[in-house]
Design a protein around this motif. Structure first.
Motif, mmCIF file in Angstrom:
data_model
loop_
_atom_site.group_PDB
_atom_site.id
_atom_site.type_symbol
_atom_site.label_atom_id
_atom_site.label_comp_id
_atom_site.label_asym_id
_atom_site.label_seq_id
_atom_site.Cartn_x
_atom_site.Cartn_y
_atom_site.Cartn_z
ATOM 1 N N THR A 11 44.581 0.571 100.825
ATOM 2 C CA THR A 11 43.494 1.498 100.503
ATOM 3 C C THR A 11 43.115 1.416 99.028
ATOM 4 O OG1 THR A 11 44.104 2.998 102.292
ATOM 5 C CG2 THR A 11 42.837 3.936 100.473
ATOM 6 N N VAL A 12 44.109 1.314 98.168
ATOM 7 C CA VAL A 12 43.840 1.177 96.733
ATOM 8 C C VAL A 12 43.033 -0.088 96.461
ATOM 9 C CG1 VAL A 12 44.908 0.729 94.486
ATOM 10 C CG2 VAL A 12 45.785 2.570 95.939
ATOM 11 N N GLU A 13 43.368 -1.170 97.135
ATOM 12 C CA GLU A 13 42.628 -2.422 96.955
ATOM 13 C C GLU A 13 41.192 -2.279 97.447
ATOM 14 O OE1 GLU A 13 43.455 -5.236 95.319
ATOM 15 O OE2 GLU A 13 45.169 -3.996 94.705
ATOM 16 N N LEU A 71 44.163 9.016 94.406
ATOM 17 C CA LEU A 71 44.755 8.014 93.510
ATOM 18 C C LEU A 71 45.910 8.610 92.715
ATOM 19 C CD1 LEU A 71 41.500 6.296 92.157
ATOM 20 C CD2 LEU A 71 43.208 5.249 93.675
ATOM 21 N N LYS A 73 39.321 -0.253 94.794
ATOM 22 C CA LYS A 73 39.079 -1.080 93.610
ATOM 23 C C LYS A 73 37.930 -2.059 93.850
ATOM 24 C CE LYS A 73 42.812 -2.647 91.764
ATOM 25 N NZ LYS A 73 44.020 -3.485 91.524
ATOM 26 N N MET A 87 48.836 2.494 101.850
ATOM 27 C CA MET A 87 48.127 2.991 100.674
ATOM 28 C C MET A 87 47.765 1.866 99.712
ATOM 29 S SD MET A 87 49.693 6.746 99.747
ATOM 30 C CE MET A 87 51.429 6.291 99.699
ATOM 31 N N LYS A 88 48.592 0.853 99.622
ATOM 32 C CA LYS A 88 48.261 -0.297 98.771
ATOM 33 C C LYS A 88 46.972 -0.956 99.253
ATOM 34 C CE LYS A 88 52.822 -1.576 96.961
ATOM 35 N NZ LYS A 88 53.917 -2.594 96.965
ATOM 36 N N ASP A 146 52.568 3.783 89.586
ATOM 37 C CA ASP A 146 51.789 2.564 89.357
ATOM 38 C C ASP A 146 50.784 2.818 88.229
ATOM 39 O OD1 ASP A 146 49.870 0.478 89.486
ATOM 40 O OD2 ASP A 146 50.279 0.151 91.612
ATOM 41 N N LEU A 200 44.994 8.763 100.973
ATOM 42 C CA LEU A 200 46.023 8.558 99.947
ATOM 43 C C LEU A 200 46.843 9.832 99.741
ATOM 44 C CD1 LEU A 200 44.000 6.514 97.292
ATOM 45 C CD2 LEU A 200 45.743 5.637 98.861
ATOM 46 N N VAL A 244 47.023 1.999 88.825
ATOM 47 C CA VAL A 244 46.302 3.010 89.592
ATOM 48 C C VAL A 244 45.995 4.228 88.724
ATOM 49 C CG1 VAL A 244 46.439 4.581 91.566
ATOM 50 C CG2 VAL A 244 47.163 2.205 91.802
ATOM 51 N N TYR A 266 48.932 9.045 94.909
ATOM 52 C CA TYR A 266 49.594 7.743 95.053
ATOM 53 C C TYR A 266 50.396 7.412 93.796
ATOM 54 C CZ TYR A 266 50.118 2.667 95.562
ATOM 55 O OH TYR A 266 50.629 1.398 95.643
ATOM 56 N N TYR A 267 49.839 7.706 92.635
ATOM 57 C CA TYR A 267 50.555 7.461 91.381
ATOM 58 C C TYR A 267 51.843 8.287 91.313
ATOM 59 C CZ TYR A 267 51.887 7.926 86.506
ATOM 60 O OH TYR A 267 52.620 7.959 85.345
#
Length: 384
Positions: A81-83, A126, A86, A78-79, A135, A59, A138, A129-130
């Motif tokens: 990866t975030v999923e 994270l 989570k 990255m979306k 987001d 990220l 996130v 990414y924010y």
């Protein structure tokens, strides 16, 4: 040489984004394997384990690349990866990863390990990414992760554990390893905590960051080296030593804290003095085999903080330049032409994911400097 460096950066970008080192389909979509074993014949042996620390680094790496290029493909990756993060969190924390090969035992039973350091790298990822997406979901994930770290790994705002099991109980795995012990390298967790403080204004995160940095400087030797953990002083491992330098210089420069910055700079100066005759950075003061991760770490730090080394420590510019030139040449020698990635060291035959991420950033910073593009004076926004 400039064109060669540019090509290497593009190759590394392509490998991280498009090769099978990044999982693009299935339940683990968005995760990264720790490495690719080039000698293996079957997929499980080739990609033996998913590594969540490195998934967090991705990220930061892709946020850095997106900030440089504005290519939407980095946001899409990255979306995913975030999923993945989570979906795989338990009590708002991530374990070490998942073994894909039953005989992979190099890192123990990783499904039952929760490291404070690994989760700190996920926290920083994270938040990076924010920074590029704003987001809010996130950001809330990052806050929950940070709060879970503080609740379970800290007591009275001091780090108390390096490693817990999935029941959040102390785990006696690998007691001989620096990575399982509280050490100066935990200063790198300060990157995520200081960023979260700057975003939210919550002073608890600032206090945690400060305590981690104070721990690090409390076990710094007079020569500038950092003890990897307080109970071991016969051998300094350069990889965690440089993690310490990264945390202290990032926090010190972003908070205008000269004390922390100078302590980090002294650690960098010591690392220069321990470069090998081959021009790289060794595994430790005992094992002098160059490692790609250590070599790229020191090159990044010199590119970012070279001027500060001149100003605060009076290090001659020609010494800094000579060190950077040597590190740059040595780093490129770790490039695997057939794979378009970076290997761990001369003896290994696997393409290393984190070494490739660190090297990509180091080479991109090298390119920017050589093309007279402005480098951050003393801080990089998306540090991997």
């Amino acid at each position: 040489m400039k064109n060669k460096d540019f090509d290497l950066v593009k190759d590394l970008e392509n490998w991280l984004l498009h090769s099978d080192i990044r999982i693009k389909v299935g339940d683990d979509r968005g995760a990264f394997f720790g490495w690719k074993n080039l000698d293996a014949s079957d997929k499980a042996s080739k990609y033996p384990y998913i590594y969540n620390e490195i998934t967090g680094y991705s990220l930061s790496c892709f946020s850095y690349l997106y900030a440089e290029t504005n290519k939407i493909e980095y946001i899409k990756a990255m979306k995913q990866t975030v999923e993945y993060i989570k979906k795989n969190m338990t009590n708002n924390l991530l374990n070490t990863g998942k073994r894909k090969h039953e005989d992979f035992k190099e890192k123990g039973i990783i499904e039952n390990q929760i490291y404070s350091f690994d989760n700190g790298m996920v926290l920083a990822g994270l938040l990076n990414y924010y920074k590029v997406t704003k987001d809010q979901v996130v950001l809330k994930m990052a806050e929950k992760l940070a709060n879970a770290l503080i609740k379970n790994f800290f007591k009275n705002e001091q780090i108390h554990y390096a490693l817990l099991d999935v029941t959040l109980s102390p785990l006696k795995y690998g007691l001989e390893k620096w990575s399982t012990q509280i050490g100066s390298y935990h200063a790198k967790l300060g990157i995520g905590f200081i960023d979260l403080f700057r975003i939210t204004g919550n002073k608890t995160y600032l206090k945690i960051c400060e305590s981690l940095c104070e721990l690090a400087i409390s076990i710094q030797n007079n020569n500038g080296s950092f003890l990897n953990n307080p109970d071991q002083n016969d051998q300094i491992y350069l990889h965690p030593h440089l993690y310490t330098c990264e945390g202290l210089t990032y926090v010190g420069s972003s908070e205008n804290n000269e004390k922390l910055l100078i302590k980090g700079l002294k650690g960098i100066e010591w690392a220069i003095s321990n470069m090998t005759i081959l021009g790289g950075v060794p595994r430790s003061t005992v094992d002098i085999n160059d490692q790609a991760d250590c070599t790229s770490q020191l090159l990044r730090l010199l590119l970012l903080y070279g001027k500060d080394l001149e100003v605060y420590l009076k290090l001659p510019r020609d010494k800094i330049e000579k060190a950077m030139d040597s590190l740059h040449v040595r780093l490129m020698s770790f490039f695997i032409n057939s794979e378009k990635a970076i290997k761990y060291n001369e003896q290994s035959n696997f393409a290393c994911t984190w070494c490739s991420m660190f090297s990509l950033q180091a080479l991109d910073l090298w390119n920017r400097r050589n093309n007279n593009k402005e480098l951050h004076h003393s801080r990089i926004e998306f540090f991997v």
